[in-house]
Design an enzyme around this catalytic site. Structure first.
Site, PDB file in Angstrom:
ATOM      1  N   ARG A 215       0.856  -1.181   0.000  1.00  0.00           N
ATOM      2  CA  ARG A 215       0.000   0.000   0.000  1.00  0.00           C
ATOM      3  C   ARG A 215       0.892   1.231   0.000  1.00  0.00           C
ATOM      4  O   ARG A 215       1.906   1.286   0.705  1.00  0.00           O
ATOM      5  CB  ARG A 215      -0.909   0.037   1.234  1.00  0.00           C
ATOM      6  CG  ARG A 215      -2.120  -0.898   1.143  1.00  0.00           C
ATOM      7  CD  ARG A 215      -3.143  -0.451   0.090  1.00  0.00           C
ATOM      8  NE  ARG A 215      -4.294  -1.337  -0.014  1.00  0.00           N
ATOM      9  CZ  ARG A 215      -4.401  -2.366  -0.860  1.00  0.00           C
ATOM     10  NH1 ARG A 215      -3.412  -2.649  -1.702  1.00  0.00           N
ATOM     11  NH2 ARG A 215      -5.495  -3.111  -0.883  1.00  0.00           N
ATOM     12  N   GLU A 244      -3.592   7.413  -4.152  1.00  0.00           N
ATOM     13  CA  GLU A 244      -4.073   6.969  -5.472  1.00  0.00           C
ATOM     14  C   GLU A 244      -5.523   7.424  -5.634  1.00  0.00           C
ATOM     15  O   GLU A 244      -6.275   7.424  -4.653  1.00  0.00           O
ATOM     16  CB  GLU A 244      -4.018   5.429  -5.557  1.00  0.00           C
ATOM     17  CG  GLU A 244      -2.612   4.873  -5.537  1.00  0.00           C
ATOM     18  CD  GLU A 244      -2.589   3.338  -5.435  1.00  0.00           C
ATOM     19  OE1 GLU A 244      -3.651   2.707  -5.567  1.00  0.00           O
ATOM     20  OE2 GLU A 244      -1.509   2.787  -5.208  1.00  0.00           O
ATOM     21  N   HIS A 261      -0.398   0.203  -9.588  1.00  0.00           N
ATOM     22  CA  HIS A 261      -1.068  -0.700  -8.644  1.00  0.00           C
ATOM     23  C   HIS A 261      -1.636  -1.919  -9.381  1.00  0.00           C
ATOM     24  O   HIS A 261      -2.829  -2.222  -9.292  1.00  0.00           O
ATOM     25  CB  HIS A 261      -2.168   0.040  -7.881  1.00  0.00           C
ATOM     26  CG  HIS A 261      -2.687  -0.697  -6.679  1.00  0.00           C
ATOM     27  ND1 HIS A 261      -3.283  -0.074  -5.617  1.00  0.00           N
ATOM     28  CD2 HIS A 261      -2.703  -2.025  -6.364  1.00  0.00           C
ATOM     29  CE1 HIS A 261      -3.665  -0.961  -4.723  1.00  0.00           C
ATOM     30  NE2 HIS A 261      -3.314  -2.172  -5.158  1.00  0.00           N
TER      31      HIS A 261
HETATM   32  N1  LIG Z   1      -0.024  -4.138  -5.201  1.00  0.00           N
HETATM   33  C1  LIG Z   1      -0.990  -5.014  -5.236  1.00  0.00           C
HETATM   34  O1  LIG Z   1      -1.556  -5.228  -6.283  1.00  0.00           O
HETATM   35  C2  LIG Z   1      -1.364  -5.783  -4.006  1.00  0.00           C
HETATM   36  C3  LIG Z   1      -1.902  -7.056  -4.174  1.00  0.00           C
HETATM   37  C4  LIG Z   1      -2.218  -7.800  -3.038  1.00  0.00           C
HETATM   38  C5  LIG Z   1      -2.048  -7.254  -1.768  1.00  0.00           C
HETATM   39  N2  LIG Z   1      -1.555  -6.005  -1.641  1.00  0.00           N
HETATM   40  C6  LIG Z   1      -1.332  -5.431  -0.300  1.00  0.00           C
HETATM   41  O2  LIG Z   1      -0.353  -6.230   0.346  1.00  0.00           O
HETATM   42  C7  LIG Z   1      -0.751  -6.441   1.682  1.00  0.00           C
HETATM   43  C8  LIG Z   1      -0.157  -7.744   2.168  1.00  0.00           C
HETATM   44  O3  LIG Z   1      -0.753  -8.820   1.474  1.00  0.00           O
HETATM   45  P1  LIG Z   1      -0.712 -10.296   2.085  1.00  0.00           P
HETATM   46  O4  LIG Z   1      -1.438 -11.162   1.159  1.00  0.00           O
HETATM   47  O5  LIG Z   1       0.675 -10.712   2.409  1.00  0.00           O
HETATM   48  O6  LIG Z   1      -1.522 -10.076   3.419  1.00  0.00           O
HETATM   49  P2  LIG Z   1      -1.502 -10.996   4.696  1.00  0.00           P
HETATM   50  O7  LIG Z   1      -2.566 -10.484   5.602  1.00  0.00           O
HETATM   51  O8  LIG Z   1      -1.523 -12.427   4.319  1.00  0.00           O
HETATM   52  O9  LIG Z   1      -0.075 -10.710   5.366  1.00  0.00           O
HETATM   53  C9  LIG Z   1       0.306  -9.462   5.869  1.00  0.00           C
HETATM   54  C10 LIG Z   1       1.348  -9.708   6.941  1.00  0.00           C
HETATM   55  O10 LIG Z   1       1.852  -8.439   7.374  1.00  0.00           O
HETATM   56  C11 LIG Z   1       2.133  -8.580   8.764  1.00  0.00           C
HETATM   57  N3  LIG Z   1       2.259  -7.258   9.365  1.00  0.00           N
HETATM   58  C12 LIG Z   1       1.276  -6.434   9.788  1.00  0.00           C
HETATM   59  N4  LIG Z   1       1.842  -5.297  10.298  1.00  0.00           N
HETATM   60  C13 LIG Z   1       3.187  -5.436  10.176  1.00  0.00           C
HETATM   61  C14 LIG Z   1       4.289  -4.605  10.491  1.00  0.00           C
HETATM   62  N5  LIG Z   1       4.144  -3.415  11.069  1.00  0.00           N
HETATM   63  N6  LIG Z   1       5.532  -5.059  10.191  1.00  0.00           N
HETATM   64  C15 LIG Z   1       5.711  -6.266   9.606  1.00  0.00           C
HETATM   65  N7  LIG Z   1       4.709  -7.115   9.317  1.00  0.00           N
HETATM   66  C16 LIG Z   1       3.453  -6.689   9.585  1.00  0.00           C
HETATM   67  C17 LIG Z   1       0.980  -9.399   9.294  1.00  0.00           C
HETATM   68  O11 LIG Z   1       1.333 -10.023  10.538  1.00  0.00           O
HETATM   69  C18 LIG Z   1       0.776 -10.406   8.186  1.00  0.00           C
HETATM   70  O12 LIG Z   1       1.480 -11.607   8.418  1.00  0.00           O
HETATM   71  C19 LIG Z   1      -2.284  -6.409   1.644  1.00  0.00           C
HETATM   72  O13 LIG Z   1      -2.819  -6.013   2.877  1.00  0.00           O
HETATM   73  C20 LIG Z   1      -2.577  -5.428   0.569  1.00  0.00           C
HETATM   74  O14 LIG Z   1      -2.739  -4.146   1.140  1.00  0.00           O
HETATM   75  C21 LIG Z   1      -1.200  -5.255  -2.726  1.00  0.00           C
HETATM   76  O1  LIG Z   2      -5.398  -5.749  -1.948  1.00  0.00           O
HETATM   77  C1  LIG Z   2      -5.356  -6.243  -3.071  1.00  0.00           C
HETATM   78  O2  LIG Z   2      -5.804  -7.398  -3.288  1.00  0.00           O
HETATM   79  C2  LIG Z   2      -4.714  -5.527  -4.230  1.00  0.00           C
HETATM   80  O3  LIG Z   2      -4.225  -4.299  -3.842  1.00  0.00           O
HETATM   81  C3  LIG Z   2      -5.592  -5.479  -5.436  1.00  0.00           C
HETATM   82  O4  LIG Z   2      -4.812  -5.766  -6.560  1.00  0.00           O
HETATM   83  C4  LIG Z   2      -6.261  -4.157  -5.597  1.00  0.00           C
HETATM   84  O5  LIG Z   2      -6.904  -4.102  -6.852  1.00  0.00           O
HETATM   85  P1  LIG Z   2      -8.222  -3.206  -7.024  1.00  0.00           P
HETATM   86  O6  LIG Z   2      -9.176  -3.707  -6.028  1.00  0.00           O
HETATM   87  O7  LIG Z   2      -7.835  -1.800  -6.707  1.00  0.00           O
HETATM   88  O8  LIG Z   2      -8.661  -3.437  -8.408  1.00  0.00           O
END
Ligand SMILES: NC(=O)c1ccc[n+]([C@@H]2O[C@H](COP(=O)([O-])OP(=O)(O)OC[C@H]3O[C@@H](n4cnc5c(N)ncnc54)[C@H](O)[C@@H]3O)[C@@H](O)[C@H]2O)c1
Ligand SMILES: O=C(O)[C@H](O)[C@H](O)COP(=O)(O)O
Length: 379
Positions: A215, A244, A261
């Site tokens: 994020r 964003e 993103h």
């Molecule tokens: N760019 C993208 O397209 C995209 C896609 C998927 C997810 N994401 C983002 O990525 C994040 C993580 O995804 P995920 O599937 O691994 O989620 P998840 O919930 O499986 O894992 C997140 C991990 O972060 C840890 N965490 C929380 N606070 C923390 C801190 N201060 N320091 C270190 N670790 C900490 C949690 O304990 C957890 O294990 C999502 O919450 C989402 O916001 C972005």
């Molecule tokens: O949290 C997620 O799963 C990702 O950030 C995801 O790719 C966001 O995509 P959007 O919902 O903005 O299409």
């Protein structure tokens, strides 16, 4: 909930296969996620969103029938869950749906940077901040490739069920590559908002690589811009941005790889989110699951690759770029942001398949034919 077939189901138009999966379950209303208005949801029973829709009292106060809200995403920082609980509205997200896609985005970025700056990935240590679904998926790929990594996750480090070795934040921040995989959180013991603040950014070495595909708000974008404007040569891969879709455009020129993103935007990753919500709605209304993603996914453009030599960093480079070359998305972002805008780039994202959709075989005199998956685990 009303009986199946008479439910009003509102879903984000950017959810692949939603029309097919939910067909026959009620009246279906696709909507544009950024502009969804409260008065269009007055008769909604089910609301299925993606991350660009803020779900809160302002959106739902005039929707008396709503009983189910789902987000086809991993992150749920756009959902006011306390409000949903107060209304007794069932909520589900799609944990892990696009974790593989993000891990592949990171791997593609590393491969591109290794080629651009002529280093071997085997000489680098990757620091993974957040060892949940996405961080774990990345670590598995690095393991398979023999690339070392360190994990920082204060929550999992305390869990008796997780027996992985965890490092301190400072140790992970000192790694050659730092990759962020945490949710956006504002409070609690370890909030992630501006986790990389001015002070932590200042302590990055000039030769490090910083990747943010979680994020935007996890990095103070203004502080990062100031650091780069002062001439710091930290290499940046940025998929997510503060504020964003109105991103800090001055920062883009300082990024080696900049995207809109889309790290999680493999077809499988997005469609898995739809499937997980379909399954959750079925469970909510006690209906058997009859639709399966595997029946909708098309064949990939490249289905099979045969290696004619041993798997090494050169073949890794070729294979990764053949399946998903992140430079395509970097190019689209730089070309189209000013003219078309952030949301347009995301909405018109070209089909991208996960490495697992492609089978790799290798035949040699010693072992005969072996089958690999591009997740780099030998089968
Ligand atoms: N760019 C993208 O397209 C995209 C896609 C998927 C997810 N994401 C983002 O990525 C994040 C993580 O995804 P995920 O599937 O691994 O989620 P998840 O919930 O499986 O894992 C997140 C991990 O972060 C840890 N965490 C929380 N606070 C923390 C801190 N201060 N320091 C270190 N670790 C900490 C949690 O304990 C957890 O294990 C999502 O919450 C989402 O916001 C972005
Ligand atoms: O949290 C997620 O799963 C990702 O950030 C995801 O790719 C966001 O995509 P959007 O919902 O903005 O299409």
């Amino acid at each position: 909930m009303p009986k199946e077939n008479i439910m009003n189901i509102y879903y984000d138009e950017n959810m692949p296969y939603a029309a097919q999966m939910f067909a026959g379950m009620g009246n279906l209303y696709p909507f544009a996620g950024r502009t969804l208005a409260a008065d269009s949801l007055i008769d909604a029973d089910v609301l299925l969103v993606r991350s660009i829709t803020q779900v809160n009292e302002a959106l739902l106060a005039n929707s008396p029938n709503i009983k189910f809200v789902g987000t086809a995403t991993i992150g749920f920082d756009h959902i006011d869950r306390d409000y949903l609980t107060s209304r007794n509205i069932t909520f589900t997200s799609a944990p892990g749906c696009n974790a593989t896609s993000v891990a592949e985005y990171v791997l593609s970025s590393l491969v591109v940077l290794a080629e651009r700056y002529q280093f071997s990935l085997l000489t680098k240590t990757v620091g993974i901040i957040g060892a949940g679904n996405t961080g774990t998926r990345l670590s598995e790929k690095l393991d398979a490739l023999g690339i070392t990594y360190k994990l920082y996750d204060p929550f999992l480090a305390e869990s008796v069920e997780d027996n992985r070795v965890f490092s301190t934040l400072d140790e992970v921040l000192a790694c050659d590559v730092v990759s962020l995989h945490v949710p956006k959180t504002l409070d609690g013991d370890h909030p992630t908002f501006h986790l990389l603040n001015e002070q932590r950014l200042e302590s990055f070495r000039e030769d490090q690589i910083l990747i943010n595909a979680c994020r935007g708000e996890v990095i103070d974008n203004q502080a990062l811009l100031h650091l780069k404007q002062k001439g710091h040569s930290l290499t940046l891969v940025m998929d997510v941005w503060e504020n964003e879709p109105n991103v800090l455009t001055e920062l883009i020129a300082f990024c080696d790889i900049a995207t809109a993103h889309i790290a999680g935007y493999s077809l499988e990753g997005k469609a898995r989110g739809t499937e997980m919500l379909y399954q959750a709605v079925c469970q909510c209304i006690d209906k058997p699951v009859e639709n399966f993603l595997v029946d909708y996914l098309p064949k990939p453009a490249i289905g099979h690759i045969e290696l004619q030599q041993e798997f090494d960093e050169i073949t890794l480079n070729q294979l990764v770029k053949m399946v998903y070359d992140v430079r395509r998305d970097d190019g689209i972002f730089r070309q189209q942001l000013a003219s078309h805008g952030f949301d347009y780039i995301r909405k018109t994202y070209p089909v991208r398949r996960e490495f697992s959709a492609i089978t790799v075989t290798q035949t040699n005199n010693v072992n005969g034919t072996q089958v690999y998956q591009l997740g780099f685990t030998q089968q």
